[in-house]
Enzyme design. Structure first.
Site, short mmCIF file in Angstrom:
data_model
loop_
_atom_site.label_atom_id
_atom_site.label_comp_id
_atom_site.label_asym_id
_atom_site.label_seq_id
_atom_site.Cartn_x
_atom_site.Cartn_y
_atom_site.Cartn_z
N GLU A 153 30.77 43.99 -5.15
CA GLU A 153 31.63 44.44 -6.25
C GLU A 153 31.19 43.66 -7.47
OE1 GLU A 153 33.41 46.98 -6.16
OE2 GLU A 153 33.30 47.28 -4.00
N CYS A 188 37.62 41.00 -13.38
CA CYS A 188 36.65 42.10 -13.44
C CYS A 188 37.31 43.36 -13.94
CB CYS A 188 36.07 42.33 -12.06
SG CYS A 188 37.36 42.43 -10.83
P1 NAD Z 1 27.91 35.51 -11.11
O1 NAD Z 1 27.12 36.72 -10.76
O2 NAD Z 1 27.40 34.62 -12.17
O3 NAD Z 1 28.12 34.60 -9.84
C1 NAD Z 1 28.62 35.11 -8.63
C2 NAD Z 1 28.09 34.24 -7.50
O4 NAD Z 1 26.67 34.45 -7.42
C3 NAD Z 1 28.29 32.74 -7.71
O5 NAD Z 1 28.55 32.12 -6.47
C4 NAD Z 1 26.95 32.30 -8.24
O6 NAD Z 1 26.70 30.93 -8.01
C5 NAD Z 1 26.01 33.18 -7.47
N1 NAD Z 1 24.69 33.39 -8.08
C6 NAD Z 1 24.36 33.32 -9.38
N2 NAD Z 1 23.05 33.60 -9.53
C7 NAD Z 1 22.55 33.86 -8.31
C8 NAD Z 1 21.28 34.23 -7.81
N3 NAD Z 1 20.23 34.38 -8.62
N4 NAD Z 1 21.15 34.43 -6.48
C9 NAD Z 1 22.20 34.30 -5.66
N5 NAD Z 1 23.43 33.94 -6.07
C10 NAD Z 1 23.62 33.73 -7.38
O7 NAD Z 1 29.41 36.00 -11.46
P2 NAD Z 1 30.67 35.11 -11.86
O8 NAD Z 1 30.46 34.57 -13.24
O9 NAD Z 1 31.03 34.15 -10.79
O10 NAD Z 1 31.80 36.21 -11.89
C11 NAD Z 1 31.95 37.06 -12.97
C12 NAD Z 1 31.41 38.44 -12.64
O11 NAD Z 1 32.00 38.90 -11.44
C13 NAD Z 1 31.77 39.47 -13.69
O12 NAD Z 1 30.66 40.29 -13.93
C14 NAD Z 1 32.90 40.26 -13.02
O13 NAD Z 1 33.05 41.56 -13.50
C15 NAD Z 1 32.48 40.22 -11.60
N6 NAD Z 1 33.60 40.44 -10.68
C16 NAD Z 1 33.72 41.67 -10.11
C17 NAD Z 1 34.78 41.95 -9.26
C18 NAD Z 1 34.92 43.30 -8.62
O14 NAD Z 1 35.73 43.46 -7.72
N7 NAD Z 1 34.15 44.29 -9.05
C19 NAD Z 1 35.73 40.95 -9.00
C20 NAD Z 1 35.57 39.70 -9.60
C21 NAD Z 1 34.49 39.46 -10.44
#
Ligand code: NAD
Length: 541
Positions: free
Chosen positions: A293, A327
């Site tokens: 998501e 989100c």
């Molecule tokens: P992010 O993508 O920066 O991080 C998410 C996770 O991925 C973290 O644990 C991070 O450390 C890890 N990560 C970052 N780079 C990575 C890589 N290259 N390889 C593997 N893992 C990596 O997102 P965030 O800042 O934690 O959350 C915000 C985002 O999440 C927004 O875009 C929001 O819309 C989305 N979100 C979506 C939903 C949904 O249900 N659609 C719900 C909550 C948040």
């Protein structure tokens, strides 16, 4: 008990506590906030139930007071990730064969622990580490997390009960096997409940997990891990791996036992993970399940018949609660020109009343955004609007990161429906509004549908129900969670299963049975009671 058929009926949602001054829950929370504020804890890696300390340290600070250190945590290297793969596969031998009702009992115990002893602990950690006010922490790290535990057990019982018919002289049933390997759960900062759920849905279905928590949510996520252990989750079923997501993903996806990713976060990160899995196709035992998501550019669409106060309230809460870091947060709004001055008037009234500051001051509605990178990104977007000729800031816009990462609730008005902040996810308290000509409802609905690549949440406001239905039809693919006369945030587990398609993810709907089914590889078994004993067809006799 092994010959009992156990049903888990739909549970009630966990009630949201009021936290009135002097109430038992408020006193318990305040004591815990005080305790966690006074201590700096050392968070280990946890693999196979063992605490590991690498000495490569990261920091957890309060976003609203970034000089305040809450914890240090140890980061994994490739060696610990490989150890975690081994520990998970070892734990799988027992967990995958454990009766599912026992797995369910452990998870239901987690719900009870969180509803009682762990409630102030998780809420305080979420408030201090992720900068949520009392209400936002309560609905997330307490209520939604508990709801996920309880509802998933109910959904699992529905799935296991979905059995084929018996045929003439034969018995048929489905064995919902866990995946053959481990699941990598990569979790976001913004919801403690999502971090929990991304681990616990595969676990409930008999899988084992490598968990990469978000750096900025490490404190609350560590307490979740302690809760899992106390509830009786066997060592190695979940392995807690703080550190670099890129490194963990690289090592985990290189294992042939990599069986799936359960992800929530940004679209870019999920795309990278998908590519990594694709690079190793052919190497894996099974095709991995890729469930993600991701981002959103969630909208409010206002019909000229709408109630302006209802729109303004939904816009204010939908865009600015938790600093717009949901989100599902409203981040673009289409408003008939005739209604916009009144709606803006109400938004200004609300903004004048809503205070901003530290989470420990209960009168604050707005707290800080999560970290400096996020603050800088929001700052760039606001600066772009300040300098643009086709947009202006009509509310808020001030920001300051000296003590904490604070940004005022901000509204940008634009005459350009493709203005940068109408299209790109910002993930902060910024709402961009495009006032449209009242007689251009249909064209504007098409614009709303085609402006951004996302499809997560959206809402339509109007008292003319026939017109609302037409707009809902035009926006059928624009959102996976669609609201009529309501804000686009606040989905409740069991009532509005959550997720979107397009660039917003695989729409496997957390908080519903569709998600759980992704963590199984069903085997159908036919047993013939009286086997045939000759090859001839009847007409050959
Ligand atoms: P992010 O993508 O920066 O991080 C998410 C996770 O991925 C973290 O644990 C991070 O450390 C890890 N990560 C970052 N780079 C990575 C890589 N290259 N390889 C593997 N893992 C990596 O997102 P965030 O800042 O934690 O959350 C915000 C985002 O999440 C927004 O875009 C929001 O819309 C989305 N979100 C979506 C939903 C949904 O249900 N659609 C719900 C909550 C948040």
């Amino acid at each position: 008990m092994y010959n009992a058929t156990i049903h888990f009926p739909p549970p009630a949602n966990e009630p949201v506590k009021a936290y009135l001054e002097g109430s038992p829950e408020r006193l318990a929370l305040e004591a815990e906030l005080e305790r966690q504020s006074r201590t700096v804890i050392d968070i280990p890696i946890i693999i196979g139930g063992r605490e590991i300390r690498t000495g490569q340290l990261g920091k957890v600070v309060c976003p609203h007071d970034h000089g305040h250190l809450l914890a240090t945590f140890h980061k994994v290297s490739g060696k610990e990730v490989r150890m975690a793969v081994d520990a998970a596969l070892e734990a799988r031998k027992v967990w995958a064969e454990t009766p599912w009702t026992v797995r369910a009992a452990i998870i239901l115990k987690m719900a009870e622990l969180l509803a009682t002893k762990y409630r102030p602990i998780l809420n305080a950690a979420c408030m201090l580490g992720q900068s949520k006010n009392i209400y936002q922490a309560e609905i997330d790290s307490a209520c939604e997390t508990i709801d996920f535990f309880r509802y998933n057990v109910h959904y699992a019982s529905k799935i296991y009960g979905m059995q084929p018919k018996d045929g003439a002289g034969n018995l048929n049933h489905t064995d919902f096997r866990p995946l053959e390997g481990f699941v990598l759960a990569v979790t976001p900062f913004n919801f403690t409940s999502i971090a929990s759920n991304l681990c616990m849905t595969p676990v409930l279905m008999g899988n084992v997990v490598l968990w990469k928590p978000s750096t900025t949510a490490t404190l609350s996520n560590y307490y979740l891990m302690k809760l899992y252990e106390e509830a009786g989750l066997p060592p190695g079923v979940i392995n807690f791996l703080p550190g670099s997501g890129a490194l963990i993903a690289e090592v985990a996806t290189a294992s042939k036992y990599f069986a799936g990713i359960h992800f929530t976060g940004s679209t870019g990160t999920f795309n990278n993970l998908w590519r990594l899995a694709g690079d190793h196709l052919g190497h894996y035992i099974s095709y991995p399940r890729l469930v993600g998501e991701t981002g959103g550019k969630d909208f409010i669409f206002v019909h000229p018949s709408a109630d302006v106060k209802a729109v303004a309230t939904a816009a204010f809460c939908g865009a600015f609660e938790y600093q717009g870091q949901k989100c599902s947060a409203a981040s673009r709004m289409y408003v008939p020109k005739s209604l916009w001055p009144d709606i803006l008037g109400f938004l200004k009234e609300y903004a004048a009343e809503a205070r901003m500051g530290d989470v420990r001051e209960a009168s604050n509605f707005i707290n800080a955004v999560i970290d400096e990178a996020s603050w800088d990104n929001i700052d760039r977007h606001i600066r772009h609007a300040e300098e643009a000729s086709d947009a202006r800031i009509v509310l808020g816009g001030r920001r300051d990161k000296r003590v904490g990462y604070f940004v005022e609730p901000t509204v940008i008005e634009t005459s350009n429906p493709h203005f940068k902040s109408m299209e790109e996810e910002i993930f902060g308290p910024v709402l961009t509004v495009y006032p449209y000509d009242d007689d251009k409802v249909d064209e504007t609905a098409t614009l709303c549908d085609t402006t951004s690549p996302y499809g997560l949440t959206g809402s339509v406001f109007g008292r003319d129900r026939i017109a609302v239905e037409k707009i809902a039809g035009a926006l059928r693919y624009a959102a996976g969670n669609f609201y009529i006369n309501d804000k686009p945030t606040g989905a409740v587990v069991g009532l509005q299963p959550f997720g979107g398609a397009r660039a917003s993810g695989t729409d496997d709907k957390a908080g519903g049975e569709f998600n759980l089914i992704r963590w199984t590889i069903p085997r159908v078994i036919k047993e013939t009671l009286v086997p045939p004993t000759g090859f001839r067809y009847g007409y050959m006799e």
